[in-house]
Design a protein around this motif. Structure first.
Motif, short mmCIF file in Angstrom:
data_model
loop_
_atom_site.label_atom_id
_atom_site.label_comp_id
_atom_site.label_asym_id
_atom_site.label_seq_id
_atom_site.Cartn_x
_atom_site.Cartn_y
_atom_site.Cartn_z
N VAL A 79 7.36 -8.32 -4.89
CA VAL A 79 7.94 -7.19 -5.97
C VAL A 79 7.56 -5.87 -5.79
O VAL A 79 8.01 -4.64 -5.72
CB VAL A 79 7.50 -7.81 -7.37
CG1 VAL A 79 8.06 -7.13 -8.48
CG2 VAL A 79 7.83 -9.28 -7.59
N ILE A 80 5.99 -5.65 -5.80
CA ILE A 80 5.48 -4.38 -5.71
C ILE A 80 5.88 -3.77 -4.48
O ILE A 80 6.20 -2.39 -4.28
CB ILE A 80 3.74 -4.22 -5.61
CG1 ILE A 80 3.50 -4.89 -7.27
CG2 ILE A 80 3.42 -2.90 -5.75
CD1 ILE A 80 3.79 -4.10 -8.35
N GLY A 81 5.91 -4.37 -3.44
CA GLY A 81 6.17 -4.14 -2.05
C GLY A 81 7.84 -3.44 -1.93
O GLY A 81 8.16 -2.47 -1.39
N THR A 82 8.60 -4.22 -2.79
CA THR A 82 10.04 -3.61 -2.78
C THR A 82 10.11 -2.59 -3.75
O THR A 82 10.71 -1.94 -3.36
CB THR A 82 10.84 -5.05 -3.58
OG1 THR A 82 10.81 -6.18 -2.82
CG2 THR A 82 12.31 -4.63 -3.82
N ASN A 126 0.72 -1.24 0.00
CA ASN A 126 0.01 0.00 0.05
C ASN A 126 0.79 1.10 0.08
O ASN A 126 1.77 1.24 0.92
CB ASN A 126 -1.04 -0.06 1.10
CG ASN A 126 -1.79 1.34 1.28
OD1 ASN A 126 -1.34 2.30 1.69
ND2 ASN A 126 -3.08 0.88 1.14
N ALA A 127 0.80 2.06 -0.90
CA ALA A 127 1.74 3.13 -1.31
C ALA A 127 1.40 4.06 0.04
O ALA A 127 2.45 4.98 0.52
CB ALA A 127 1.45 3.86 -2.43
N ALA A 128 0.39 4.55 0.52
CA ALA A 128 -0.02 5.39 1.46
C ALA A 128 0.69 4.90 2.73
O ALA A 128 1.40 5.59 3.50
CB ALA A 128 -1.30 5.54 1.67
N SER A 129 0.44 3.53 3.15
CA SER A 129 1.13 3.16 4.09
C SER A 129 2.59 3.10 4.35
O SER A 129 3.25 3.33 5.02
CB SER A 129 0.83 1.62 4.61
OG SER A 129 1.20 0.92 5.59
N VAL A 130 3.45 2.75 3.01
CA VAL A 130 4.72 2.84 3.02
C VAL A 130 4.95 4.47 3.01
O VAL A 130 6.34 4.63 3.80
CB VAL A 130 5.06 2.34 1.32
CG1 VAL A 130 6.58 2.70 1.11
CG2 VAL A 130 4.97 0.87 1.43
N GLN A 131 4.32 5.25 2.62
CA GLN A 131 4.64 6.63 2.63
C GLN A 131 4.82 7.19 4.27
O GLN A 131 5.62 7.94 4.68
CB GLN A 131 4.00 7.64 2.03
CG GLN A 131 4.20 9.30 1.72
CD GLN A 131 5.77 9.30 1.06
OE1 GLN A 131 5.85 8.48 0.06
NE2 GLN A 131 6.77 9.72 1.83
N ARG A 132 3.78 6.57 4.95
CA ARG A 132 3.74 7.02 6.51
C ARG A 132 5.03 6.30 7.19
O ARG A 132 5.55 7.02 7.89
CB ARG A 132 2.37 6.34 7.01
CG ARG A 132 1.17 7.19 6.81
CD ARG A 132 -0.06 6.70 7.60
NE ARG A 132 -0.27 5.45 7.44
CZ ARG A 132 -0.97 4.87 6.38
NH1 ARG A 132 -1.87 5.74 5.56
NH2 ARG A 132 -1.37 3.71 6.36
#
Length: 261
Positions: free
Chosen positions: A124-127, A74-80
């Motif tokens: 992959v996407i998470g990385t 989740n892009a928002a979670s990663v950004q947080r």
């Protein structure tokens, strides 16, 4: 001491998949080596347990470790995650992309598309999402730079039987490692990969009882100590900015990898 002076003395790392296995052991190894470490993973309680365990043995380490529940898909979670680390420490020097999911263990004709997508999303996407966020933070360091270590696998080179989902995801991680290493050069960001074989984690506990071989038979396989895997990551992290261990393979000495087939 100014904030700039303080920042120069800090070494700040993010470890994903930090709640168990290689991630958990790597958090301890990095902290022992003087790093401040942000633990990322899906389960807050598991991350908190890693910190409690470490602080019981090293009571003065309270300011070194922080836990941030994160969904790497989740892009928002990663950004947080990355924003929180920036607010706490003011910089980022190391990312260990360790979050991942293991093999389904079915032949390709029985592999569900849903399972395959989940594998690619996490491995992959998470990385990719974490790497993108790390690039932005590391470019802002003064001076710019940092290191990203991707957790590959021996399956990034040679697959096991019934591992189409896992093998495809780890080949993709290897491609990302190479491409991002090129993109990182102009920012002094070193991107590298470590490939583990038969590390004795909870996931690998059954290997002594038999592992499916290429000929369809099952045979016991040796494993290696988890601490040595973690120490290998810490060694890669310790390299000076002008040097990089581009790829490292760390495996049980007698596991059937060389000559697998």
């Amino acid at each position: 001491m100014t904030r700039h002076d303080t920042e120069k003395t800090l070494r700040v790392a993010i470890v994903t998949g930090a709640g168990s296995g290689i991630g958990r052991a790597t958090v301890h190894a990095l902290a022992n080596d003087g790093w401040c470490v942000a633990l990322a993973g899906r389960r807050q309680e598991a991350l908190d347990a890693v910190i409690r365990d470490y602080e019981q043995h090293v009571p003065e380490s309270a300011s070194k470790l922080m836990a941030i529940a994160t969904d790497v898909t989740n892009a928002a979670s990663v950004q947080r995650l990355f924003d929180t680390v920036q607010e706490r420490y003011g910089r980022l020097d190391l990312l260990f992309n360790n979050a991942g999911v293991g093999v389904e263990g079915v032949s390709v004709e029985n592999l569900s598309i849903e399972r395959f997508r989940t594998m690619l999303d996490i491995n992959v996407i998470g990385t990719l999402l974490c790497t993108q966020a790390a690039f932005r933070r590391m470019r802002a360091n003064n001076p710019p730079g940092g290191r990203i270590i991707n957790n590959g696998s021996l399956s990034a080179h040679t697959p096991r039987l019934h591992s189409a989902d896992y093998t495809a995801s780890k080949h993709a991680v290897s491609g990302l490692t190479k491409a991002c290493a090129l993109d990182g050069r102009k920012y002094d960001i070193a991107v590298c990969q470590i490939d583990f074989g038969n590390v004795l984690t909870e996931m690998a506990a059954g290997m002594a009882g038999g592992v499916l071989q290429a000929n369809g038979e099952r045979a016991p396989e040796p494993t290696m100590d988890l601490a040595h895997a973690a120490q290998s990551v810490a060694y890669m992290a310790s390299m000076p900015p002008g040097a990089n261990v581009q790829f490292m393979t760390v495996m049980a000495t007698k596991m059937p990898f060389i000559g697998r087939g």
